[in-house]
Design an enzyme around this catalytic site. Sequence first.
Site, PDB file in Angstrom:
ATOM      1  N   CYS A  84       0.869  -1.179   0.000  1.00  0.00           N
ATOM      2  CA  CYS A  84       0.000   0.000   0.000  1.00  0.00           C
ATOM      3  C   CYS A  84       0.907   1.230   0.000  1.00  0.00           C
ATOM      4  O   CYS A  84       1.971   1.219  -0.601  1.00  0.00           O
ATOM      5  CB  CYS A  84      -0.958  -0.029   1.182  1.00  0.00           C
ATOM      6  SG  CYS A  84      -0.161  -0.051   2.796  1.00  0.00           S
ATOM      7  N   ARG A  85       0.532   2.278   0.691  1.00  0.00           N
ATOM      8  CA  ARG A  85       1.372   3.468   0.756  1.00  0.00           C
ATOM      9  C   ARG A  85       2.479   3.299   1.782  1.00  0.00           C
ATOM     10  O   ARG A  85       3.622   3.641   1.540  1.00  0.00           O
ATOM     11  CB  ARG A  85       0.545   4.719   1.076  1.00  0.00           C
ATOM     12  CG  ARG A  85       1.378   6.008   1.063  1.00  0.00           C
ATOM     13  CD  ARG A  85       0.571   7.242   1.414  1.00  0.00           C
ATOM     14  NE  ARG A  85      -0.133   7.135   2.673  1.00  0.00           N
ATOM     15  CZ  ARG A  85       0.412   7.325   3.874  1.00  0.00           C
ATOM     16  NH1 ARG A  85       1.676   7.622   3.987  1.00  0.00           N
ATOM     17  NH2 ARG A  85      -0.310   7.206   4.957  1.00  0.00           N
TER      18      ARG A  85
END
Length: 139
Positions: A84-85
């Site tokens: 993800c981030r």
Amino acid sequence: MANKLTVLITLLPALLMSLFAQAGPVEDAGWQKIADGALLVDVRTEQEYNSGHLEGAQLIPYQQVVQQFAARGIPKDQPVVLYCRSGNRAGIAEAALREAGYTRLFNAGGYQALAASKPADLANEDSVACKPAAGEPAC
């Protein structure tokens, strides 16, 4: 003492930046699993995915991961690398998938760190990540 403190305060940001710029064991392990054929899953939002993602990554937002894995018929023993981030949403997705019976999961952390640490032998022409232009199909 004040001089030492000033030097420390001056150097600390540079030291921290150097730690983040290098591939760590998590990114290295993630790339090894990807090279070995693991399914690569981006659990961010569609907007984040469209602004740039790792080549070959499937978009499955973390809130939908269990339902989408089942709908897509992904085997419970399929090796999977999630990102993800920052690694937080990938961790949530990993926990949900484990609870649903998936066994070969790996949280590779954040997109930026993974993209920056892609091994040269896996890199294609001149890009480490896929960034489709507006209106173009996903990579």
